[in-house]
Design an enzyme around this catalytic site. Structure first.
Site, mmCIF file in Angstrom:
data_model
loop_
_atom_site.group_PDB
_atom_site.id
_atom_site.type_symbol
_atom_site.label_atom_id
_atom_site.label_comp_id
_atom_site.label_asym_id
_atom_site.label_seq_id
_atom_site.Cartn_x
_atom_site.Cartn_y
_atom_site.Cartn_z
ATOM 1 N N ARG A 51 0.791 -1.232 0.000
ATOM 2 C CA ARG A 51 0.000 0.000 0.000
ATOM 3 C C ARG A 51 0.819 1.274 0.000
ATOM 4 N NH1 ARG A 51 -2.645 -3.840 1.766
ATOM 5 N NH2 ARG A 51 -0.643 -4.303 2.690
ATOM 6 N N THR A 52 1.796 1.348 0.883
ATOM 7 C CA THR A 52 2.488 2.628 1.054
ATOM 8 C C THR A 52 3.216 2.998 -0.233
ATOM 9 O OG1 THR A 52 2.758 2.042 3.365
ATOM 10 C CG2 THR A 52 4.070 3.886 2.561
ATOM 11 N N LYS A 80 26.421 -4.586 -2.088
ATOM 12 C CA LYS A 80 27.888 -4.545 -2.258
ATOM 13 C C LYS A 80 28.548 -3.816 -1.100
ATOM 14 C CE LYS A 80 27.059 -3.770 -7.168
ATOM 15 N NZ LYS A 80 27.085 -2.662 -8.140
ATOM 16 N N ARG A 101 11.334 3.753 3.086
ATOM 17 C CA ARG A 101 10.982 2.816 4.166
ATOM 18 C C ARG A 101 12.238 2.042 4.522
ATOM 19 N NH1 ARG A 101 5.871 -1.145 4.434
ATOM 20 N NH2 ARG A 101 4.987 0.867 5.008
ATOM 21 N N HIS A 129 5.331 5.931 11.396
ATOM 22 C CA HIS A 129 4.794 5.776 10.034
ATOM 23 C C HIS A 129 3.852 6.965 9.817
ATOM 24 C CE1 HIS A 129 3.548 4.055 6.355
ATOM 25 N NE2 HIS A 129 3.226 2.818 6.742
HETATM 26 N N1 CP Z 1 -0.017 0.056 5.878
HETATM 27 C C1 CP Z 1 1.165 -0.264 5.308
HETATM 28 O O1 CP Z 1 2.221 0.283 5.647
HETATM 29 O O2 CP Z 1 1.074 -1.244 4.355
HETATM 30 P P1 CP Z 1 2.276 -1.744 3.454
HETATM 31 O O3 CP Z 1 3.268 -2.422 4.379
HETATM 32 O O4 CP Z 1 1.689 -2.687 2.460
HETATM 33 O O5 CP Z 1 2.918 -0.549 2.829
#
Ligand code: CP
Length: 304
Positions: A51-52, A80, A101, A129
């Site tokens: 999603r993110t 590497k 991320r 988040h």
């Molecule tokens: N909610 C969320 O962070 O989903 P993903 O891990 O799929 O990005």
């Protein structure tokens, strides 16, 4: 407006949060605008995501920007031995904005310190988040008509759940009452309880996912027990299916109750809940595109 990274939800004041929600509403009404024409956005995902990453990339695409990046760090020069420092330095040569991320707590703050372009934290370890939180707030506002004075019940992995940690901090502006439902192994960390205490926010801890707790909730925020955060898989096996929400458990819930989940789900919400009008997690994920369009514009200093 200045370009500034979004690393933690605490980087934004209450007013800034409300400004993002207002912009998200604008983008929900007009999702396709060429605001980012000529801009390049780097999406660096050192940890898996559906999603993110895809909602950020949809947000950029709908705004006319271009995307570079990776969804699997094993295809990059980090294998590497290239450091996060050097990776960020390189990508900030190419992109106007980096969305990252990372599996380590604090990685996003570090990236923001070394980057020449703004960073949006798309999740760092068990820490924060913030873009998820802004879409959660948008979802709560849309379904409740207010953010003020709500009973927010959080269920599952409250120890490692970065979405929970960010949401607690953001909701602290809006006088919530929290109910934290978790087994002893996944209790909300003391730091977040101290944070609530410092803000005068009421909270209650439960180990039982009782009917009473469900029936009093305005928002039921379900979370996955995250296998990837456990060092001892025996503990994971013990707690992985500790709470499962079934449709029958919603019979006496409030009319305004909405069930949120950052997703992905594993077993914690039975599939029979999906057809219940109180289930909101798929719409919540859709709201992510609009909230992230708003965040990107704010971080780049683009006035809506
Ligand atoms: N909610 C969320 O962070 O989903 P993903 O891990 O799929 O990005």
């Amino acid at each position: 407006m200045k370009s500034e990274s979004l690393v933690s939800i605490t980087d934004y004041s209450k007013e800034e949060i409300l400004e993002v929600l207002e912009s998200a509403k604008h983008f929900e009404e007009n999702p396709n605008q060429k605001i980012l024409e000529g801009k390049v956005v780097g999406t660096l995902f050192f940890e898996p995501s559906t999603r993110t990453r895809l909602s950020f990339e949809t947000a950029v695409t709908r705004l006319g920007g271009r995307i570079i990046g990776f969804s699997d760090a094993s295809t990059t020069s980090s294998t590497k031995g290239e450091t996060l420092h050097d990776t960020i330095k390189m990508v900030s040569n190419y992109a106007d904005l980096i969305i990252m991320r990372h599996y380590l707590d604090g990685a996003a703050r570090y990236a923001a310190e070394v980057s020449d372009t703004p960073i949006i934290n798309a999740g760092d370890g068990a820490n924060q988040h913030p873009s998820q939180t802004l879409l959660d707030l948008y979802s709560i506002y849309k379904t409740q008509g207010t953010l003020e004075g709500l009973n927010i019940t959080m269920v599952g992995d409250l120890k490692y759940g970065r979405t929970v940690h960010s949401l607690i901090m953001a909701m602290s502006h809006f006088n919530p009452t929290f109910h934290f439902v978790a087994p002893d192994e996944l209790k909300i960390p003391d730091d977040y309880k101290k944070f609530c205490d410092s803000k005068g926010i009421k909270y209650f801890e439960h180990t039982e996912f009782s009917q009473d707790v469900i029936n009093n909730a305005d928002i039921l925020y379900m979370t996955r027990v995250q296998r990837e955060r456990f060092t001892d898989l025996m503990v994971y096996e013990k707690v992985k299916d500790v709470y499962v929400l079934k449709n029958s458990m919603l019979d006496d819930s409030k009319d305004n109750l909405r069930i949120l989940h950052p997703l992905p789900r594993v077993n914690e919400i039975a599939y029979d809940v999906d057809a219940n009008p109180k289930a909101y997690y798929f719409q919540q994920a859709k709201n992510g595109v609009y909230a992230r369009q708003a965040i990107i514009c704010k971080v780049l200093g683009i006035k809506i």
